[in-house]
Design an enzyme around this catalytic site. Structure first.
Site, PDB file in Angstrom:
ATOM      1  N   ARG A  49     -11.865  -8.584 -47.833  1.00 36.12           N
ATOM      2  CA  ARG A  49     -12.410  -9.947 -47.931  1.00 36.12           C
ATOM      3  C   ARG A  49     -13.132 -10.118 -49.249  1.00 36.12           C
ATOM      4  O   ARG A  49     -14.040  -9.358 -49.564  1.00 36.12           O
ATOM      5  CB  ARG A  49     -13.399 -10.204 -46.805  1.00 36.12           C
ATOM      6  CG  ARG A  49     -12.688 -10.575 -45.547  1.00 36.12           C
ATOM      7  CD  ARG A  49     -13.625 -11.202 -44.540  1.00 36.12           C
ATOM      8  NE  ARG A  49     -12.988 -11.098 -43.242  1.00 36.12           N
ATOM      9  CZ  ARG A  49     -13.630 -11.234 -42.099  1.00 36.12           C
ATOM     10  NH1 ARG A  49     -14.923 -11.464 -42.099  1.00 36.12           N
ATOM     11  NH2 ARG A  49     -12.976 -11.139 -40.969  1.00 36.12           N
ATOM     12  N   SER A  58     -11.890 -15.245 -41.402  1.00 32.65           N
ATOM     13  CA  SER A  58     -12.534 -15.587 -40.133  1.00 32.65           C
ATOM     14  C   SER A  58     -13.389 -16.850 -40.210  1.00 32.65           C
ATOM     15  O   SER A  58     -12.886 -17.917 -40.525  1.00 32.65           O
ATOM     16  CB  SER A  58     -13.330 -14.387 -39.637  1.00 32.65           C
ATOM     17  OG  SER A  58     -13.748 -14.603 -38.317  1.00 32.65           O
ATOM     18  N   HIS A  59     -14.683 -16.717 -39.956  1.00 31.01           N
ATOM     19  CA  HIS A  59     -15.572 -17.879 -39.874  1.00 31.01           C
ATOM     20  C   HIS A  59     -16.227 -18.209 -41.209  1.00 31.01           C
ATOM     21  O   HIS A  59     -17.073 -19.083 -41.283  1.00 31.01           O
ATOM     22  CB  HIS A  59     -16.648 -17.582 -38.825  1.00 31.01           C
ATOM     23  CG  HIS A  59     -17.273 -16.238 -39.036  1.00 31.01           C
ATOM     24  ND1 HIS A  59     -16.611 -15.068 -38.724  1.00 31.01           N
ATOM     25  CD2 HIS A  59     -18.448 -15.881 -39.568  1.00 31.01           C
ATOM     26  CE1 HIS A  59     -17.384 -14.051 -39.050  1.00 31.01           C
ATOM     27  NE2 HIS A  59     -18.490 -14.507 -39.560  1.00 31.01           N
ATOM     28  N   LYS A  82      -5.602  -8.837 -43.894  1.00 35.77           N
ATOM     29  CA  LYS A  82      -5.817  -7.803 -42.889  1.00 35.77           C
ATOM     30  C   LYS A  82      -4.462  -7.325 -42.382  1.00 35.77           C
ATOM     31  O   LYS A  82      -3.536  -8.129 -42.247  1.00 35.77           O
ATOM     32  CB  LYS A  82      -6.627  -8.443 -41.767  1.00 35.77           C
ATOM     33  CG  LYS A  82      -6.970  -7.533 -40.639  1.00 35.77           C
ATOM     34  CD  LYS A  82      -7.922  -8.260 -39.698  1.00 35.77           C
ATOM     35  CE  LYS A  82      -7.279  -8.362 -38.346  1.00 35.77           C
ATOM     36  NZ  LYS A  82      -8.199  -8.650 -37.263  1.00 35.77           N
ATOM     37  N   ASP A 129     -13.370 -20.592 -34.257  1.00 36.98           N
ATOM     38  CA  ASP A 129     -13.678 -20.379 -35.677  1.00 36.98           C
ATOM     39  C   ASP A 129     -12.447 -20.514 -36.567  1.00 36.98           C
ATOM     40  O   ASP A 129     -11.374 -20.912 -36.107  1.00 36.98           O
ATOM     41  CB  ASP A 129     -14.346 -19.012 -35.871  1.00 36.98           C
ATOM     42  CG  ASP A 129     -13.366 -17.860 -35.703  1.00 36.98           C
ATOM     43  OD1 ASP A 129     -12.401 -18.018 -34.927  1.00 36.98           O
ATOM     44  OD2 ASP A 129     -13.557 -16.810 -36.340  1.00 36.98           O
ATOM     45  N   ASP A 175     -10.136 -18.626 -37.854  1.00 41.19           N
ATOM     46  CA  ASP A 175      -8.848 -18.018 -37.501  1.00 41.19           C
ATOM     47  C   ASP A 175      -8.605 -17.987 -35.994  1.00 41.19           C
ATOM     48  O   ASP A 175      -7.642 -17.373 -35.537  1.00 41.19           O
ATOM     49  CB  ASP A 175      -8.742 -16.608 -38.090  1.00 41.19           C
ATOM     50  CG  ASP A 175      -9.810 -15.680 -37.551  1.00 41.19           C
ATOM     51  OD1 ASP A 175     -10.912 -16.154 -37.224  1.00 41.19           O
ATOM     52  OD2 ASP A 175      -9.539 -14.469 -37.454  1.00 41.19           O
ATOM     53  N   ASP A 214     -10.323 -16.691 -33.336  1.00 42.83           N
ATOM     54  CA  ASP A 214     -10.605 -15.589 -32.403  1.00 42.83           C
ATOM     55  C   ASP A 214     -11.980 -15.678 -31.747  1.00 42.83           C
ATOM     56  O   ASP A 214     -12.217 -15.030 -30.736  1.00 42.83           O
ATOM     57  CB  ASP A 214     -10.372 -14.211 -33.053  1.00 42.83           C
ATOM     58  CG  ASP A 214     -11.194 -13.994 -34.296  1.00 42.83           C
ATOM     59  OD1 ASP A 214     -11.928 -14.914 -34.706  1.00 42.83           O
ATOM     60  OD2 ASP A 214     -11.077 -12.893 -34.887  1.00 42.83           O
ATOM     61  N   ARG A 215     -12.887 -16.498 -32.310  1.00 43.30           N
ATOM     62  CA  ARG A 215     -14.212 -16.612 -31.683  1.00 43.30           C
ATOM     63  C   ARG A 215     -14.291 -17.876 -30.829  1.00 43.30           C
ATOM     64  O   ARG A 215     -13.475 -18.777 -30.997  1.00 43.30           O
ATOM     65  CB  ARG A 215     -15.299 -16.683 -32.751  1.00 43.30           C
ATOM     66  CG  ARG A 215     -15.423 -15.404 -33.541  1.00 43.30           C
ATOM     67  CD  ARG A 215     -16.643 -15.450 -34.445  1.00 43.30           C
ATOM     68  NE  ARG A 215     -16.765 -14.185 -35.161  1.00 43.30           N
ATOM     69  CZ  ARG A 215     -17.878 -13.734 -35.708  1.00 43.30           C
ATOM     70  NH1 ARG A 215     -18.987 -14.451 -35.637  1.00 43.30           N
ATOM     71  NH2 ARG A 215     -17.903 -12.577 -36.332  1.00 43.30           N
ATOM     72  N   GLU A 251     -21.163  -9.799 -28.220  1.00 46.11           N
ATOM     73  CA  GLU A 251     -22.208 -10.827 -28.253  1.00 46.11           C
ATOM     74  C   GLU A 251     -21.978 -11.828 -29.372  1.00 46.11           C
ATOM     75  O   GLU A 251     -22.541 -12.914 -29.368  1.00 46.11           O
ATOM     76  CB  GLU A 251     -23.598 -10.186 -28.391  1.00 46.11           C
ATOM     77  CG  GLU A 251     -23.765  -9.153 -29.503  1.00 46.11           C
ATOM     78  CD  GLU A 251     -23.719  -9.707 -30.892  1.00 46.11           C
ATOM     79  OE1 GLU A 251     -24.252 -10.805 -31.094  1.00 46.11           O
ATOM     80  OE2 GLU A 251     -23.144  -9.046 -31.779  1.00 46.11           O
ATOM     81  N   SER A 252     -21.152 -11.474 -30.348  1.00 43.88           N
ATOM     82  CA  SER A 252     -20.912 -12.327 -31.509  1.00 43.88           C
ATOM     83  C   SER A 252     -19.802 -13.341 -31.238  1.00 43.88           C
ATOM     84  O   SER A 252     -19.019 -13.648 -32.126  1.00 43.88           O
ATOM     85  CB  SER A 252     -20.563 -11.445 -32.697  1.00 43.88           C
ATOM     86  OG  SER A 252     -19.481 -10.588 -32.360  1.00 43.88           O
ATOM     87  N   LYS A 284      -9.604 -10.626 -30.209  1.00 46.29           N
ATOM     88  CA  LYS A 284     -10.355 -11.563 -29.390  1.00 46.29           C
ATOM     89  C   LYS A 284      -9.673 -12.917 -29.510  1.00 46.29           C
ATOM     90  O   LYS A 284      -8.932 -13.157 -30.464  1.00 46.29           O
ATOM     91  CB  LYS A 284     -11.821 -11.599 -29.801  1.00 46.29           C
ATOM     92  CG  LYS A 284     -12.070 -11.900 -31.259  1.00 46.29           C
ATOM     93  CD  LYS A 284     -13.482 -11.466 -31.635  1.00 46.29           C
ATOM     94  CE  LYS A 284     -13.693 -11.619 -33.130  1.00 46.29           C
ATOM     95  NZ  LYS A 284     -14.644 -10.647 -33.678  1.00 46.29           N
TER      96      LYS A 284
HETATM   97  C1  G1P Z   1     -19.795  -8.901 -36.888  1.00 43.83           C
HETATM   98  C2  G1P Z   1     -20.113  -8.964 -35.404  1.00 43.83           C
HETATM   99  C3  G1P Z   1     -19.127  -8.096 -34.626  1.00 43.83           C
HETATM  100  C4  G1P Z   1     -17.694  -8.530 -34.949  1.00 43.83           C
HETATM  101  C5  G1P Z   1     -17.480  -8.520 -36.459  1.00 43.83           C
HETATM  102  C6  G1P Z   1     -16.108  -9.064 -36.832  1.00 43.83           C
HETATM  103  O1  G1P Z   1     -19.937  -7.578 -37.356  1.00 43.83           O
HETATM  104  O2  G1P Z   1     -21.422  -8.546 -35.139  1.00 43.83           O
HETATM  105  O3  G1P Z   1     -19.380  -8.201 -33.265  1.00 43.83           O
HETATM  106  O4  G1P Z   1     -16.769  -7.660 -34.361  1.00 43.83           O
HETATM  107  O5  G1P Z   1     -18.478  -9.337 -37.109  1.00 43.83           O
HETATM  108  O6  G1P Z   1     -15.912 -10.377 -36.391  1.00 43.83           O
HETATM  109  P1  G1P Z   1     -21.271  -7.024 -38.092  1.00 43.83           P
HETATM  110  O7  G1P Z   1     -21.532  -7.934 -39.269  1.00 43.83           O
HETATM  111  O8  G1P Z   1     -22.384  -7.109 -37.104  1.00 43.83           O
HETATM  112  O9  G1P Z   1     -20.946  -5.612 -38.497  1.00 43.83           O
HETATM  113 ZN    ZN Z   2     -12.571 -15.036 -36.599  1.00 41.03          ZN
END
Ligand code: G1P
Ligand code: ZN
Length: 542
Positions: free
Chosen positions: A21, A112-113, A125, A276, A278, A280-281, A363-364, A375
């Site tokens: 990224r 992603s987001h 990826k 988000d 892509d 997945d969230r 949790e994210s 996800k």
């Molecule tokens: C963060 C989230 C984690 C998720 C990842 C990729 O990672 O906390 O749950 O899998 O983004 O989406 P972190 O920045 O905490 O390492």
């Molecule tokens: Zn994403």
């Protein structure tokens, strides 16, 4: 024709677990994207004649890299490329296409987001044949290859037309442009009771979904509006834009504020959700209630049997270590295993492949199941809708009844972003030094039961992942967890996860931060957050 070009090695920019990224201008440097894609191919074996899936979230530079990837796949000997029309494939949809068509792997283009646009983020990826993110041995091999690579192979042909479905050829390789939505929609229809959800919506139940001008727009339009009959306009911001309309396509209470406010208003729709960049969230907000991702995982697991795809019950539940223990209580009640894994979706892959876990979550805002190996935002939305249709109760009622039955895990994450790297590392090192002395210690009414640095022993491949986060558990089920982010881009991000278990239903309507205040203070005392980071407040509270 094949051309060989000498390129510069990468330097030591090790790609993260979510691929490479960087900002778009970095990717636009001569040979940069090509270099990384060739490093991926050079790290794989046995793909000659096989199928490669390519797609992305539609962000700026998506089409350019897709053209390069297709021409390089041809020059490297792949037999076929499946690419989403318009270059579009959400991350879970790409995972499904890889699995369904037994592809060798896939290249997913997304950050992603994170925001998109000419000066914003881009990412590449690689996913393997099970549809999941490449495991560490593959990402390590790719990184090692970037250090040595000096040439890449690319077919010297005109661009492929990405906007017309059907098969074209690049040299000997077939390129099939596929409908990005059809296979995914069919999979969703196989898992959920669409007739029941359709009847719920026909009965006046109002759904709003914010696609955040990102990839889920076409998926949500097709599924929610076309197949499930939600009125036109139920899906907001449904056209994927290269810059996401200038917004962060991050479905949280900050970036999806408008949706949240809509759902808290007196005339709110029944159910609101967002996904988000892509896809997945997920964000789940019922009328008058935001459902935390940790609670959502627990509630989905407790009710999954109401959906046809999970009617047989769950084999097990997996959650990342910092995710709250709400799901643990569900697993206990169901008499199934609960797996606690390090942060990151890739740790769920083995559990899903071996049939040990059926539903997973973080949790994210990530939830998913064994239907793909990523996800899946819309999946979570549809499982919620299926449960709402089956139970004929409001989201608020379902959440409150869940708490009454299992107890409530008050939960919050405090992020300290762009902290000085040395200060953050120093904080974690000092914390690790202290661990042995913590058990038995009291902080006001809170008494430490155990304290450790989480390590994970994968039950399938027996690999061990050490130092995955410091957790301090208090008597009664409260805890604080500390870890450094693996995805941050500037300095270090300290994440502090705070959780308190409250069995008493009379105490289930407290303000979350207030309910956690004593633990927040203890977290600071134990980790010396303020003094070591120089920060009075976290940058983000979720
Ligand atoms: C963060 C989230 C984690 C998720 C990842 C990729 O990672 O906390 O749950 O899998 O983004 O989406 P972190 O920045 O905490 O390492
Ligand atoms: Zn994403």
């Amino acid at each position: 024709m094949m051309i060989t070009v000498s390129t510069n090695p990468y330097g030591d920019q090790k790609p993260g677990t979510s691929g490479l990224r960087k900002k778009v201008p970095v990717f636009q440097q001569k040979n940069y994207a090509e270099n990384f894609i060739q490093s991926i191919f050079d790290s794989l074996e046995g793909y000659e004649g096989e199928t490669l899936v390519i797609g992305g979230d539609g962000r700026y530079y998506n089409r350019d890299v897709i053209q390069k990837a297709i021409k390089m796949a041809a020059a490297n000997g792949f037999g076929r490329v499946l690419v989403g029309r318009g270059g579009i494939l959400s991350t879970p949809a790409a995972s499904n296409v890889i699995r369904k068509y037994k592809a060798f792997g896939g290249i997913v283009l997304s950050a992603s987001h994170n925001p998109g646009g000419p000066t914003e983020d881009f990412g590449i990826k690689y996913n393997v044949g099970n549809g999941g993110p490449a495991p560490e041995r593959v990402t390590d091999a790719i990184f090692a290859r970037t250090q040595a690579i000096d040439s890449y192979r690319i077919a010297d042909v005109p661009d492929i037309n990405l906007d017309v479905e059907g098969t074209q050829h690049v040299e000997d390789m077939a390129v099939t442009v596929i409908d990005p939505v059809a296979d995914y929609a069919e999979l969703m229809e196989s898992l959920f009771d669409f007739a029941a959800i359709r009847a719920l919506i026909a009965g006046g139940f109002r759904v709003v979904f914010d696609a955040m001008s990102a990839v889920t727009g076409p998926y949500a339009k097709e599924i929610l509006e076309k197949r499930l009959g939600a009125p036109k306009g139920s899906v907001m911001n449904f056209i994927p834009l290269p810059d996401f309309g200038g917004h962060h396509p991050d479905p949280n209470l900050v970036h999806a504020r408008a949706l949240y406010e809509t759902m808290m208003a007196p005339d709110a729709p029944d159910f609101g959700a967002a996904s988000d960049g892509d896809g997945d969230r997920n964000l789940i907000v019922g009328r008058g209630i935001f459902v935390t991702p940790s609670d959502s995982l627990a509630i989905l697991a407790a009710n999954a049997h109401l959906a046809p795809g999970y009617a047989q019950g769950l084999a097990g539940i997996a959650r990342s270590m910092p995710t709250s223990g709400a799901a643990d209580r569900v697993a206990e009640k169901l008499g199934i295993s609960l797996y606690e894994t390090p942060t990151g979706w890739k740790f769920f892959g083995n559990l899903l492949d071996e049939g040990l876990a059926t539903i997973c979550g973080e949790e994210s805002a990530g939830t998913g199941s064994n239907h793909v190996r990523e996800k899946d935002g819309l999946w979570a939305v549809l499982l919620w809708l299926n449960i709402l249709a089956a139970r004929k109760e409001s989201a608020l009622d379902i959440v409150q009844k869940h708490w009454a039955a299992y107890g409530r895990n008050y939960y919050s994450r405090h992020d300290y972003e762009a902290v000085d790297t040395d200060a953050a590392n120093g904080l974690m090192a000092a914390l690790r030094e202290k661990l042995a002395g913590l058990p038995g210690k009291s902080y006001g009414a809170l008494k430490v039961e155990t304290a450790d640095d989480f390590s994970y022993h994968d039950p399938v491949d027996k690999s061990v992942s050490m130092n995955q986060g410091v957790r301090v558990l208090f008597e009664g089920g409260s805890r604080v967890v500390f870890r450094l982010s693996g995805t941050g881009t500037s300095g270090a991000t300290l994440r502090v996860y705070i959780e308190r278990y409250e069995p008493d239903p009379a105490r289930h309507d407290l303000d979350t931060q207030a309910a956690l205040a004593d633990l927040i203070a203890v977290a600071d005392e134990i980790a010396e957050i303020k003094t070591r980071t120089g920060r009075e407040e976290p940058s983000v509270v979720t």
